[in-house]
Design a protein around this motif. Structure first.
Motif, PDB file in Angstrom:
ATOM      1  N   ARG A 270      41.917  32.846  51.388  1.00 49.07           N
ATOM      2  CA  ARG A 270      41.536  34.013  52.198  1.00 49.07           C
ATOM      3  C   ARG A 270      42.146  35.271  51.593  1.00 49.07           C
ATOM      4  NH1 ARG A 270      39.446  32.637  57.183  1.00 49.07           N
ATOM      5  NH2 ARG A 270      39.628  30.441  57.737  1.00 49.07           N
ATOM      6  N   ASN A 271      41.343  36.322  51.436  1.00 41.97           N
ATOM      7  CA  ASN A 271      41.858  37.595  50.948  1.00 41.97           C
ATOM      8  C   ASN A 271      41.062  38.722  51.589  1.00 41.97           C
ATOM      9  OD1 ASN A 271      39.424  38.001  49.386  1.00 41.97           O
ATOM     10  ND2 ASN A 271      40.298  36.624  47.829  1.00 41.97           N
ATOM     11  N   ASN A 272      41.379  39.936  51.233  1.00 37.27           N
ATOM     12  CA  ASN A 272      40.771  41.105  51.873  1.00 37.27           C
ATOM     13  C   ASN A 272      39.598  41.690  51.090  1.00 37.27           C
ATOM     14  OD1 ASN A 272      42.628  41.059  54.025  1.00 37.27           O
ATOM     15  ND2 ASN A 272      44.151  42.171  52.787  1.00 37.27           N
ATOM     16  N   LEU A 273      39.175  41.047  50.035  1.00 33.18           N
ATOM     17  CA  LEU A 273      38.048  41.563  49.262  1.00 33.18           C
ATOM     18  C   LEU A 273      36.771  41.509  50.087  1.00 33.18           C
ATOM     19  CD1 LEU A 273      38.763  39.895  45.800  1.00 33.18           C
ATOM     20  CD2 LEU A 273      39.286  42.243  46.508  1.00 33.18           C
ATOM     21  N   SER A 274      35.880  42.480  49.897  1.00 33.25           N
ATOM     22  CA  SER A 274      34.628  42.516  50.657  1.00 33.25           C
ATOM     23  C   SER A 274      33.707  41.371  50.279  1.00 33.25           C
ATOM     24  CB  SER A 274      33.920  43.858  50.451  1.00 33.25           C
ATOM     25  OG  SER A 274      33.627  44.058  49.076  1.00 33.25           O
ATOM     26  N   THR A 275      33.769  40.942  49.013  1.00 33.54           N
ATOM     27  CA  THR A 275      32.998  39.797  48.539  1.00 33.54           C
ATOM     28  C   THR A 275      33.947  38.820  47.862  1.00 33.54           C
ATOM     29  OG1 THR A 275      31.003  41.127  48.200  1.00 33.54           O
ATOM     30  CG2 THR A 275      31.116  39.016  47.063  1.00 33.54           C
ATOM     31  N   LYS A 276      33.815  37.542  48.204  1.00 30.69           N
ATOM     32  CA  LYS A 276      34.687  36.521  47.637  1.00 30.69           C
ATOM     33  C   LYS A 276      33.860  35.588  46.756  1.00 30.69           C
ATOM     34  CE  LYS A 276      37.674  34.767  50.505  1.00 30.69           C
ATOM     35  NZ  LYS A 276      38.234  34.105  51.711  1.00 30.69           N
ATOM     36  N   THR A 277      34.484  35.053  45.733  1.00 34.30           N
ATOM     37  CA  THR A 277      33.773  34.166  44.809  1.00 34.30           C
ATOM     38  C   THR A 277      34.649  32.982  44.428  1.00 34.30           C
ATOM     39  OG1 THR A 277      34.520  35.350  42.832  1.00 34.30           O
ATOM     40  CG2 THR A 277      32.444  36.070  43.825  1.00 34.30           C
ATOM     41  N   GLU A 278      33.991  31.871  44.135  1.00 34.59           N
ATOM     42  CA  GLU A 278      34.627  30.740  43.480  1.00 34.59           C
ATOM     43  C   GLU A 278      33.729  30.319  42.318  1.00 34.59           C
ATOM     44  OE1 GLU A 278      36.101  27.414  45.634  1.00 34.59           O
ATOM     45  OE2 GLU A 278      37.250  28.634  47.048  1.00 34.59           O
ATOM     46  N   VAL A 279      34.355  29.813  41.256  1.00 33.71           N
ATOM     47  CA  VAL A 279      33.630  29.598  40.011  1.00 33.71           C
ATOM     48  C   VAL A 279      33.835  28.172  39.510  1.00 33.71           C
ATOM     49  CG1 VAL A 279      33.391  30.316  37.595  1.00 33.71           C
ATOM     50  CG2 VAL A 279      33.854  32.029  39.370  1.00 33.71           C
ATOM     51  N   ILE A 280      32.760  27.592  39.004  1.00 33.32           N
ATOM     52  CA  ILE A 280      32.818  26.332  38.284  1.00 33.32           C
ATOM     53  C   ILE A 280      32.283  26.578  36.878  1.00 33.32           C
ATOM     54  CG2 ILE A 280      31.827  24.019  38.085  1.00 33.32           C
ATOM     55  CD1 ILE A 280      31.957  23.826  41.105  1.00 33.32           C
ATOM     56  N   LYS A 281      33.057  26.186  35.867  1.00 34.51           N
ATOM     57  CA  LYS A 281      32.634  26.354  34.486  1.00 34.51           C
ATOM     58  C   LYS A 281      31.990  25.067  33.979  1.00 34.51           C
ATOM     59  CE  LYS A 281      35.770  30.000  32.915  1.00 34.51           C
ATOM     60  NZ  LYS A 281      36.771  30.403  31.900  1.00 34.51           N
ATOM     61  N   LEU A 282      30.909  25.231  33.235  1.00 34.45           N
ATOM     62  CA  LEU A 282      30.160  24.105  32.691  1.00 34.45           C
ATOM     63  C   LEU A 282      30.125  24.209  31.171  1.00 34.45           C
ATOM     64  CD1 LEU A 282      27.103  24.271  35.136  1.00 34.45           C
ATOM     65  CD2 LEU A 282      29.201  22.951  35.422  1.00 34.45           C
ATOM     66  N   ARG A 283      30.637  23.161  30.525  1.00 34.61           N
ATOM     67  CA  ARG A 283      30.537  23.047  29.065  1.00 34.61           C
ATOM     68  C   ARG A 283      29.789  21.736  28.814  1.00 34.61           C
ATOM     69  NH1 ARG A 283      35.766  24.262  30.720  1.00 34.61           N
ATOM     70  NH2 ARG A 283      36.424  26.413  30.295  1.00 34.61           N
ATOM     71  N   LEU A 284      28.489  21.792  29.013  1.00 33.20           N
ATOM     72  CA  LEU A 284      27.663  20.594  29.146  1.00 33.20           C
ATOM     73  C   LEU A 284      27.612  19.773  27.865  1.00 33.20           C
ATOM     74  CD1 LEU A 284      24.761  22.210  31.193  1.00 33.20           C
ATOM     75  CD2 LEU A 284      26.575  20.737  32.065  1.00 33.20           C
ATOM     76  N   ASN A 285      27.831  18.468  28.020  1.00 30.14           N
ATOM     77  CA  ASN A 285      27.704  17.544  26.893  1.00 30.14           C
ATOM     78  C   ASN A 285      26.574  16.553  27.176  1.00 30.14           C
ATOM     79  OD1 ASN A 285      28.753  15.386  28.541  1.00 30.14           O
ATOM     80  ND2 ASN A 285      30.815  16.178  28.143  1.00 30.14           N
ATOM     81  N   ASN A 286      26.311  15.674  26.219  1.00 30.09           N
ATOM     82  CA  ASN A 286      25.163  14.776  26.336  1.00 30.09           C
ATOM     83  C   ASN A 286      25.342  13.689  27.381  1.00 30.09           C
ATOM     84  OD1 ASN A 286      23.772  16.149  24.324  1.00 30.09           O
ATOM     85  ND2 ASN A 286      24.577  14.845  22.685  1.00 30.09           N
ATOM     86  N   ASP A 287      26.561  13.501  27.879  1.00 31.97           N
ATOM     87  CA  ASP A 287      26.789  12.486  28.910  1.00 31.97           C
ATOM     88  C   ASP A 287      26.379  12.959  30.298  1.00 31.97           C
ATOM     89  OD1 ASP A 287      27.797  10.598  27.159  1.00 31.97           O
ATOM     90  OD2 ASP A 287      29.837  11.397  27.291  1.00 31.97           O
ATOM     91  N   ILE A 288      26.154  14.251  30.455  1.00 29.11           N
ATOM     92  CA  ILE A 288      25.848  14.817  31.781  1.00 29.11           C
ATOM     93  C   ILE A 288      24.347  15.051  31.909  1.00 29.11           C
ATOM     94  CG2 ILE A 288      26.181  16.812  33.289  1.00 29.11           C
ATOM     95  CD1 ILE A 288      28.973  17.112  32.089  1.00 29.11           C
ATOM     96  N   LEU A 289      23.739  14.449  32.915  1.00 26.82           N
ATOM     97  CA  LEU A 289      22.321  14.679  33.191  1.00 26.82           C
ATOM     98  C   LEU A 289      22.110  15.854  34.134  1.00 26.82           C
ATOM     99  CD1 LEU A 289      20.692  11.152  33.660  1.00 26.82           C
ATOM    100  CD2 LEU A 289      20.784  12.582  31.630  1.00 26.82           C
ATOM    101  N   ALA A 290      22.971  15.972  35.148  1.00 27.91           N
ATOM    102  CA  ALA A 290      22.756  17.021  36.152  1.00 27.91           C
ATOM    103  C   ALA A 290      24.079  17.415  36.789  1.00 27.91           C
ATOM    104  CB  ALA A 290      21.774  16.552  37.225  1.00 27.91           C
ATOM    105  N   VAL A 291      24.120  18.663  37.264  1.00 24.32           N
ATOM    106  CA  VAL A 291      25.260  19.180  38.018  1.00 24.32           C
ATOM    107  C   VAL A 291      24.731  19.860  39.279  1.00 24.32           C
ATOM    108  CG1 VAL A 291      27.236  20.757  38.027  1.00 24.32           C
ATOM    109  CG2 VAL A 291      26.626  19.544  35.924  1.00 24.32           C
TER     110      VAL A 291
END
Length: 415
Positions: free
Chosen positions: A294-315
Motif C-alpha cells: 500500500r502506498n500513496n501513489l495515484s496509480t499502483k503497478t506490479e510487474v512480471i518479467k518474461l524471458r521466454l524460452n522454448n520450455d514455456i508454452l503460455a503465461v
C-alpha cells in the motif's frame, strides 16, 4: 414452456435471440468441445470469421458468442448465445457442433442432451445412441421467410473435427509424413510467413486441425477488448507484464506458467494450498518483481518479467485481491494489464466488463502464447465466481491452445 424436438424435426423459435446449451455427465476420459459454423445457403463458411470456437469465441457481427464452460455437480455445461437478427450478409444458418477430443467416441458420453432457450421457452433435444462417432452436428439455427427456426440434427462423423471442417468447406491441414496411427506429441504453436496466420500443430488426440485463423502482427500501442481476435507481437529478450490500478485497494499479481511437458507452475509472492510462494521460475524466465504493498501513489503497478524460452508454452498473468488485502471492484479501480516488448510495441487489456461486486477476487485479463515467430496475446477478461479464493487452472485445449479454467486451482493463502 417446455417443448421437445425430435431428431430431424424443425420448429419456429419465439425469438431470434437466445442460447443453446449442451450438457453431459463429467468423466475423466471425456472432453467435449463446442464449435459453431456460420454458413451460407450452400452450407459453407465464408472464411475464418465463420468459425466460432475457443480461440475465436465471438463473431464480429454479434450473431454468436461462445460462453466459458461450467460445471454443475457432476454435469458439464457448454453454452453459446445467438442473435439471428445480427447475421452478417450472406449467412443464413448456424450449425452447432460437438467434438469428443479424447477420441473415445460419443458412445461413452452419458446423459448427453441439448436445449434451445428463447424468451420463456425451452426446447429440449435428445439424441439417439452413438457408436464410434467423435464429431456431431447437434442442430441448425436458420432463417426462413423472416422467421428464426431450429432443426434437430444429431448427425455424427467418425472423423471428428476433420469431418466437420471438410463438411463445411474449411481447409484442413495434415502431416502426410506421419501415419494416423502414430502418436504425436504436443508442441507449441507456430506462425508461418509470409501469411501471418496461426497454425495449431497436431497432438496425440488429433490428426488434423482447424483452418488457420488470421492473426495480425502488430506494432505500436494496441488496446484489446474481450471478444477481439488475438494479436502477435515480436518476441524480445525481455517482455514485461504490468498490471496497474487506481490507489485505494491492494491488488497482487501472479503468473501461471504452462510448460511444454504439460505442467503448471505458479509464480507468486504468496502461496496457495499445497503450492508454496515462488518468485522466479526457469532461471528468471518468469520473474515476479515484488509486491508494491500500500502506498500513496495515484496509480499502483506490479510487474512480471518474461524471458521466454522454448520450455514455456503460455503465461497467464492473474490479478488478485483477498479479503484480508482489502476488497475492491476491478471496475471501480480501473484495473488493466499491459504487455510491453520494449521494442516499440505494447498491448493493453482493461477490465471493461467488470462490475462493482467487491466479492470477486480474481481477474485474468489475457493469456500469452509463446511461439517461434512471436508472442500471441489473447484478451480473455475472465473473473472468478463471487467469494471464491481459488486460483485458476491451466490445461491444453482441444485446438492445442492453452485454456484457463477459473476457480479450479488451489485456494490462495491470505497475506
Amino acid at each position: 414452456m417446455n417443448q421437445f424436438l425430435q431428431m430431424g424435426a424443425n420448429t419456429v423459435l419465439s425469438s431470434p435471440k437466445g442460447n443453446v446449451t449442451v450438457s453431459y455427465e463429467i468423466s475423466n476420459s471425456i472432453d467435449i468441445s463446442l464449435t459453431a459454423f456460420l454458413l451460407t445457403d450452400s452450407d459453407k463458411v465464408q472464411g475464418d470469421s465463420g468459425i466460432i470456437f475457443y480461440n475465436q469465441p465471438k463473431s464480429s457481427s454479434g450473431v454468436a458468442t461462445l460462453i466459458p464452460s461450467e460445471k454443475l455437480g457432476n454435469t458439464k455445461i457448454l453454452k453459446i448465445n445467438f442473435d439471428m437478427s445480427k447475421v452478417p450478409e450472406g449467412i443464413t444458418k448456424i450449425a452447432i457442433t460437438l467434438t469428443e477430443d479424447n477420441s473415445t467416441g460419443f458412445s461413452n458420453v452419458k446423459n448427453l442432451k441439448a436445449e434451445i432457450c428463447t424468451d420463456h421457452t425451452i426446447i429440449q433435444l435428445t439424441p439417439s445412441s452413438f457408436t464410434n462417432e467423435n464429431g456431431i452436428v447437434v442442430l441448425e439455427l436458420y432463417l426462413r421467410n423472416g422467421q428464426t427456426k431450429a432443426k434437430s440434427i444429431w448427425r455424427g462423423f467418425n472423423s471428428g473435427l476433420e469431418g466437420l471442417c471438410k463438411n463445411y468447406g474449411v481447409e484442413v491441414e495434415s502431416d502426410e509424413q506421419n501415419k494416423p496411427s502414430e502418436p504425436k506429441t504436443i508442441q507449441k504453436q507456430t506462425l508461418k510467413e509470409p501469411v501471418k496466420t496461426l497454425t495449431v500443430p497436431e497432438n496425440k488426440n488429433r490428426q488434423n486441425m482447424l483452418s488457420p485463423i488470421s492473426l495480425e502482427k502488430v506494432k505500436g500501442k494496441i488496446s484489446l477488448e474481450k471478444g477481439q481476435k488475438p494479436v502477435i507481437i515480436d518476441k524480445t529478450p525481455e517482455i514485461t507484464a504490468t498490471v496497474s490500478w487506481k490507489t485505494g485497494t491492494d491488488y497482487d499479481i501472479y503468473a501461471l506458467v504452462y510448460t511444454k511437458n504439460g505442467k503448471q507452475i505458479d509464480v507468486a509472492m504468496f502461496g496457495a494450498k499445497g503450492t508454496p510462494p515462488l518468485k522466479s521460475f526457469g532461471n528468471g524466465a518468469v520473474e515476479h518483481m515484488g509486491d508494491v504493498g500500500r502506498n500513496n501513489l495515484s496509480t499502483k503497478t506490479e510487474v512480471i518479467k518474461l524471458r521466454l524460452n522454448n520450455d514455456i508454452l503460455a503465461v497467464v498473468p492473474v490479478v488478485y485481491s483477498a479479503q484480508s488485502n482489502g476488497t475492491g471492484s476491478f471496475y471501480r479501480y480501473k484495473v488493466s494489464m499491459s504487455i510491453d516488448n520494449h521494442s516499440g510495441t505494447s498491448v493493453t487489456i482493461s477490465s471493461k466488463n467488470a462490475n462493482n461486486n467487491d466479492r470477486i477476487y480474481t481477474c485474468v485479463p489475457g493469456i500469452l502464447h509463446n511461439t517461434q515467430d512471436g508472442v500471441i496475446i489473447s484478451p480473455l477478461e475472465l473473473y472468478s465466481t463471487p467469494n471464491s479464493e481459488r486460483r485458476p487452472k491451466l490445461r491444453m485445449g482441444p485446438s492445442n491452445m492453452v485454456e484457463v479454467l477459473m476457480d479450479e486451482g488451489p485456494k490462495n493463502d491470505y497475506k
